[in-house]
Design an enzyme around this catalytic site. Structure first.
Site, PDB file in Angstrom:
ATOM      1  N   PHE A 189       2.516  -2.524   3.123  1.00 58.51           N
ATOM      2  CA  PHE A 189       3.865  -3.149   3.006  1.00 58.51           C
ATOM      3  C   PHE A 189       4.664  -3.387   4.473  1.00 58.51           C
ATOM      4  O   PHE A 189       4.470  -2.246   4.956  1.00 58.51           O
ATOM      5  CB  PHE A 189       4.338  -2.597   1.790  1.00 58.51           C
ATOM      6  CG  PHE A 189       3.916  -3.082   0.531  1.00 58.51           C
ATOM      7  CD1 PHE A 189       2.613  -2.852   0.069  1.00 58.51           C
ATOM      8  CD2 PHE A 189       4.615  -3.921  -0.217  1.00 58.51           C
ATOM      9  CE1 PHE A 189       2.147  -3.420  -1.097  1.00 58.51           C
ATOM     10  CE2 PHE A 189       4.243  -4.586  -1.419  1.00 58.51           C
ATOM     11  CZ  PHE A 189       2.998  -4.249  -1.908  1.00 58.51           C
ATOM     12  N   ASN A 236      14.594   7.974   1.006  1.00 60.63           N
ATOM     13  CA  ASN A 236      15.043   6.424   0.812  1.00 60.63           C
ATOM     14  C   ASN A 236      15.080   6.126  -0.474  1.00 60.63           C
ATOM     15  O   ASN A 236      15.128   6.828  -1.655  1.00 60.63           O
ATOM     16  CB  ASN A 236      14.095   5.762   1.666  1.00 60.63           C
ATOM     17  CG  ASN A 236      12.718   5.794   1.054  1.00 60.63           C
ATOM     18  OD1 ASN A 236      12.342   5.390   0.223  1.00 60.63           O
ATOM     19  ND2 ASN A 236      11.835   6.476   2.037  1.00 60.63           N
ATOM     20  N   VAL A 249      -1.232   4.692   6.823  1.00 55.24           N
ATOM     21  CA  VAL A 249      -1.947   3.453   6.699  1.00 55.24           C
ATOM     22  C   VAL A 249      -2.570   2.891   7.954  1.00 55.24           C
ATOM     23  O   VAL A 249      -3.596   2.293   7.915  1.00 55.24           O
ATOM     24  CB  VAL A 249      -0.728   2.410   6.352  1.00 55.24           C
ATOM     25  CG1 VAL A 249       0.023   1.855   7.227  1.00 55.24           C
ATOM     26  CG2 VAL A 249      -1.693   1.297   5.646  1.00 55.24           C
ATOM     27  N   ASP A 256       9.589   7.958   8.069  1.00 53.50           N
ATOM     28  CA  ASP A 256       8.764   8.034   9.509  1.00 53.50           C
ATOM     29  C   ASP A 256       8.921   9.326  10.361  1.00 53.50           C
ATOM     30  O   ASP A 256       8.079   9.696  10.965  1.00 53.50           O
ATOM     31  CB  ASP A 256       9.629   6.684  10.385  1.00 53.50           C
ATOM     32  CG  ASP A 256       9.226   5.448   9.721  1.00 53.50           C
ATOM     33  OD1 ASP A 256       7.881   5.315   9.359  1.00 53.50           O
ATOM     34  OD2 ASP A 256       9.910   4.656   9.596  1.00 53.50           O
ATOM     35  N   PRO A 300       2.786  11.343  10.431  1.00 54.71           N
ATOM     36  CA  PRO A 300       1.649  10.898  10.805  1.00 54.71           C
ATOM     37  C   PRO A 300       1.831   9.470  10.009  1.00 54.71           C
ATOM     38  O   PRO A 300       2.226   9.422   8.768  1.00 54.71           O
ATOM     39  CB  PRO A 300       0.590  11.572   9.711  1.00 54.71           C
ATOM     40  CG  PRO A 300       1.303  12.551   9.214  1.00 54.71           C
ATOM     41  CD  PRO A 300       2.566  12.669   9.798  1.00 54.71           C
ATOM     42  N   ASP A 301       1.149   8.224  10.491  1.00 55.05           N
ATOM     43  CA  ASP A 301       1.225   6.843   9.948  1.00 55.05           C
ATOM     44  C   ASP A 301      -0.106   6.852   9.276  1.00 55.05           C
ATOM     45  O   ASP A 301      -1.068   6.285   9.848  1.00 55.05           O
ATOM     46  CB  ASP A 301       1.317   5.908  10.895  1.00 55.05           C
ATOM     47  CG  ASP A 301       1.590   4.534  10.652  1.00 55.05           C
ATOM     48  OD1 ASP A 301       1.100   4.053   9.389  1.00 55.05           O
ATOM     49  OD2 ASP A 301       2.314   3.490  11.070  1.00 55.05           O
ATOM     50  N   LYS A 308      -1.177  -1.646  13.699  1.00 53.57           N
ATOM     51  CA  LYS A 308      -1.601  -0.709  12.479  1.00 53.57           C
ATOM     52  C   LYS A 308      -3.082  -1.329  12.424  1.00 53.57           C
ATOM     53  O   LYS A 308      -3.753  -0.488  11.601  1.00 53.57           O
ATOM     54  CB  LYS A 308      -0.956  -0.382  11.381  1.00 53.57           C
ATOM     55  CG  LYS A 308       0.810  -0.214  11.652  1.00 53.57           C
ATOM     56  CD  LYS A 308       1.356   0.149  10.234  1.00 53.57           C
ATOM     57  CE  LYS A 308       2.654   0.308  10.601  1.00 53.57           C
ATOM     58  NZ  LYS A 308       3.472   1.594   9.871  1.00 53.57           N
ATOM     59  N   LYS A 364       3.449  -5.208  12.799  1.00 46.28           N
ATOM     60  CA  LYS A 364       2.868  -4.135  12.018  1.00 46.28           C
ATOM     61  C   LYS A 364       1.473  -4.465  11.682  1.00 46.28           C
ATOM     62  O   LYS A 364       0.600  -3.587  11.755  1.00 46.28           O
ATOM     63  CB  LYS A 364       3.677  -3.791  10.553  1.00 46.28           C
ATOM     64  CG  LYS A 364       4.986  -2.930  10.894  1.00 46.28           C
ATOM     65  CD  LYS A 364       5.827  -2.740   9.906  1.00 46.28           C
ATOM     66  CE  LYS A 364       7.197  -2.195  10.252  1.00 46.28           C
ATOM     67  NZ  LYS A 364       8.379  -2.145   9.064  1.00 46.28           N
ATOM     68  N   ALA A 403       3.901   2.917  -0.500  1.00 50.33           N
ATOM     69  CA  ALA A 403       4.740   4.094  -0.412  1.00 50.33           C
ATOM     70  C   ALA A 403       6.019   3.625   0.843  1.00 50.33           C
ATOM     71  O   ALA A 403       5.477   3.118   1.767  1.00 50.33           O
ATOM     72  CB  ALA A 403       4.419   5.364  -0.104  1.00 50.33           C
TER      73      ALA A 403
HETATM   74  O1  PMT Z   1       9.534   1.370  -4.828  1.00 50.40           O
HETATM   75  P1  PMT Z   1      10.320   0.295  -5.078  1.00 50.40           P
HETATM   76  O2  PMT Z   1      11.658   0.656  -5.501  1.00 50.40           O
HETATM   77  O3  PMT Z   1       9.753  -0.774  -6.247  1.00 50.40           O
HETATM   78  O4  PMT Z   1      10.474  -0.593  -3.735  1.00 50.40           O
HETATM   79  C1  PMT Z   1       9.137  -1.350  -3.141  1.00 50.40           C
HETATM   80  C2  PMT Z   1       9.218  -1.188  -1.847  1.00 50.40           C
HETATM   81  C3  PMT Z   1      10.360  -1.961  -1.157  1.00 50.40           C
HETATM   82  C4  PMT Z   1       9.343   0.309  -1.432  1.00 50.40           C
HETATM   83  C5  PMT Z   1       7.959  -1.534  -1.309  1.00 50.40           C
HETATM   84  O5  PMT Z   1       7.680  -2.994  -1.858  1.00 50.40           O
HETATM   85  C6  PMT Z   1       7.581  -1.543   0.212  1.00 50.40           C
HETATM   86  O6  PMT Z   1       8.070  -2.465   0.955  1.00 50.40           O
HETATM   87  N1  PMT Z   1       6.989  -0.447   0.474  1.00 50.40           N
HETATM   88  C7  PMT Z   1       6.687  -0.189   1.930  1.00 50.40           C
HETATM   89  C8  PMT Z   1       8.005   0.747   2.676  1.00 50.40           C
HETATM   90  C9  PMT Z   1       7.904   0.748   4.018  1.00 50.40           C
HETATM   91  O7  PMT Z   1       8.038   2.022   4.259  1.00 50.40           O
HETATM   92  O8  PMT Z   1       7.745   0.015   4.924  1.00 50.40           O
HETATM   93  P2  PMT Z   1       7.452   0.301   6.397  1.00 50.40           P
HETATM   94  O9  PMT Z   1       7.825  -1.068   7.049  1.00 50.40           O
HETATM   95  O10 PMT Z   1       8.535   1.278   6.772  1.00 50.40           O
HETATM   96  O11 PMT Z   1       6.272   0.701   6.625  1.00 50.40           O
HETATM   97  C10 PMT Z   1       5.233  -0.126   6.868  1.00 50.40           C
HETATM   98  C11 PMT Z   1       3.583   0.408   6.148  1.00 50.40           C
HETATM   99  O12 PMT Z   1       3.397   1.403   6.690  1.00 50.40           O
HETATM  100  C12 PMT Z   1       3.807   0.417   4.741  1.00 50.40           C
HETATM  101  O13 PMT Z   1       2.736   0.205   4.183  1.00 50.40           O
HETATM  102  C13 PMT Z   1       4.302   2.210   4.611  1.00 50.40           C
HETATM  103  O14 PMT Z   1       3.628   2.572   3.218  1.00 50.40           O
HETATM  104  C14 PMT Z   1       3.411   2.450   5.741  1.00 50.40           C
HETATM  105  N2  PMT Z   1       3.393   3.777   6.587  1.00 50.40           N
HETATM  106  C15 PMT Z   1       4.890   3.851   7.068  1.00 50.40           C
HETATM  107  C16 PMT Z   1       5.008   5.216   7.652  1.00 50.40           C
HETATM  108  C17 PMT Z   1       4.077   6.198   7.488  1.00 50.40           C
HETATM  109  N3  PMT Z   1       4.491   7.312   8.260  1.00 50.40           N
HETATM  110  N4  PMT Z   1       2.967   6.148   6.966  1.00 50.40           N
HETATM  111  C18 PMT Z   1       2.600   5.120   6.449  1.00 50.40           C
HETATM  112  O15 PMT Z   1       1.651   4.870   5.859  1.00 50.40           O
END
Ligand code: PMT
Length: 404
Positions: free
Chosen positions: A325, A211, A309, A280, A306-307, A343, A339, A276
């Site tokens: 995030f 991404n 967070v 997914d 694996p998730d 989570k 979320k 990060a």
């Molecule tokens: O890196 P930049 O260009 O500065 O951009 C910043 C950002 C947009 C990446 C950042 O601000 C941000 O939003 N990061 C989270 C992006 C994300 O994957 O969001 P999500 O809604 O898909 O995931 C939700 C949370 O679960 C996140 O904290 C993610 O790190 C975590 N996660 C997701 C999937 C996974 N397998 N494991 C995780 O820990």
């Protein structure tokens, strides 16, 4: 409190209706122990008199680049060398454009080019002017050059519009200056673990699924936490960013590697911040040789990663305070709150990645924080400023609610 004792600040005031707030700002800066020299553009003098700012600062106000009397005493080069900080507040769209171009056509822009001190701008303008792509482009240029962006705030404007473009209040600006010039050590003794950047999920030896995450947001939080005294471990996917000073960086490529690196270290931590953008899903298998093209349709089988967070938030023992995030393109509140609950996070920071000035890659971002009892907006600003504001919020919740 004299947190800024002896700090030398050049305050540039430009032609905005918000120039009247410069009077209060000068007063508060002096209360905090700073020495303030004011530079005004001609347009600024239409909104507030030099005499007012002279009386409040205790020094003559500088206005002209080609002023023989001024050049004999505190000329523009001397002023540029004297400053510990140059703050332009309010900063109009015009001065931002001139700074971004490197113009030196008046005293203020000339001394900005001549100084080695940090420069900060606090914009104030009509919300449409602020959103205009030229203004946003100029702000991104300035941030890339290391200029700090403070604000603007959101709300009703003098012209009757509603939106982003209000000058930050003087108290908020003084807090920003204190953070820059007299950094806090409030995270001393804490251990922070962060993830940042994208993950790459290999399809074959040359291709991967990934991404647009640049890592800037996560690196900004890591840098701010380390600057405030925390022992920071940053687990980063592949990004083109330098490791922030004092941060221990662990480089990974895939979500499985990131997950292993997190789980290996997490139980030693006080806080975990998952910034990060983790993929997914990953391809079920990675082809050992480069996949050949030819077939009109190719089907990939993906399996869930694996998730991490969620795994951290659901640890039964030695669980750190856990911040996630949420990168959303629609229905921010709904998806972020889901979320948070699913989570079992302590706090989630939602960003609207459908906007060009927010989320992926941009120098700026805005966050909407949600926790079980409430929510708070952190308005658009540079990722480095936002990181400090986010840490302030996290620490309030950590101290108020968290019992490890
Ligand atoms: O890196 P930049 O260009 O500065 O951009 C910043 C950002 C947009 C990446 C950042 O601000 C941000 O939003 N990061 C989270 C992006 C994300 O994957 O969001 P999500 O809604 O898909 O995931 C939700 C949370 O679960 C996140 O904290 C993610 O790190 C975590 N996660 C997701 C999937 C996974 N397998 N494991 C995780 O820990």
């Amino acid at each position: 409190m004299a947190n800024l004792a002896g700090k030398k600040i050049v305050l540039g005031v430009t032609g905005s209706i918000a120039a009247y707030k410069a009077a209060e700002l000068v007063r508060r800066l002096r209360d905090s122990g700073a020495v303030v020299r004011v530079v005004m553009t001609p347009a600024a003098t239409a909104f507030i008199t030099p005499l007012t700012l002279q009386a409040l600062s205790g020094y003559p106000v500088s206005q002209d680049l080609l002023d023989p009397a001024a050049e004999a005493a505190m000329g523009h080069i001397a002023l540029a060398k004297w400053a510990d900080l140059v703050l332009i507040a309010p900063a109009t769209a015009a001065v931002l454009a001139r700074l971004a171009c490197g113009l030196a056509d008046d005293l203020l822009t000339t001394l900005c080019l001549a100084t080695t001190a940090p420069i900060a701008v606090a914009p104030a303008m009509n919300q449409q002017m602020y959103q205009a792509s030229a203004t946003q482009h100029n702000l991104q240029t300035l941030i890339q050059q290391g200029v700090s962006l403070w604000g603007p705030g959101e709300g009703s404007q003098a012209c009757g519009d509603q939106g982003l473009g209000r000058l930050l209040e003087p108290a908020g600006l003084v807090a920003e200056i204190e953070q820059l010039l007299a950094p806090r050590n409030d995270l001393q003794g804490m251990r922070w673990l962060l993830t940042a950047g994208p993950t790459q999920e290999a399809l074959d030896p040359v291709r991967f699924i990934s991404n647009h995450s640049s890592g800037k947001m996560g690196f900004a939080v890591a840098q701010a936490a380390a600057a405030r005294g925390a022992a920071v471990t940053l687990i980063s996917g592949p990004v083109a960013l330098a490791t922030p000073p004092g941060v221990h960086r662990v480089g990974v490529t895939s979500a499985l590697e990131m997950s292993a690196a997190v789980m290996e270290r997490v139980q030693l931590q006080d806080l975990f911040v998952a910034c990060a953008a983790v993929a997914d899903y990953r391809p079920k298998s990675c082809a050992p040789q480069k996949l050949k093209s030819g077939e009109p349709i190719m089907t990939l089988t993906l399996v869930k990663n694996p998730d991490m967070v969620a795994q951290v938030a659901q640890l039964q023992e030695r669980r750190p305070y856990t911040v996630g995030f949420a990168a959303e393109t629609e229905q921010l509140a709904r998806y972020a709150r889901a979320k948070l609950l699913d989570k079992q996070l302590d706090l989630i920071c939602a960003n609207d990645i459908s906007r060009v000035d927010q989320g992926f890659h941009s120098e700026t971002n805005a966050l909407h924080l949600y926790w079980s009892q409430g929510e708070k907006r952190l308005p658009l600003t540079s990722k480095s400023q936002l990181a400090h504001q986010l840490i302030d919020e996290i620490m309030q919740h950590y101290h108020a609610n968290y019992r490890p």
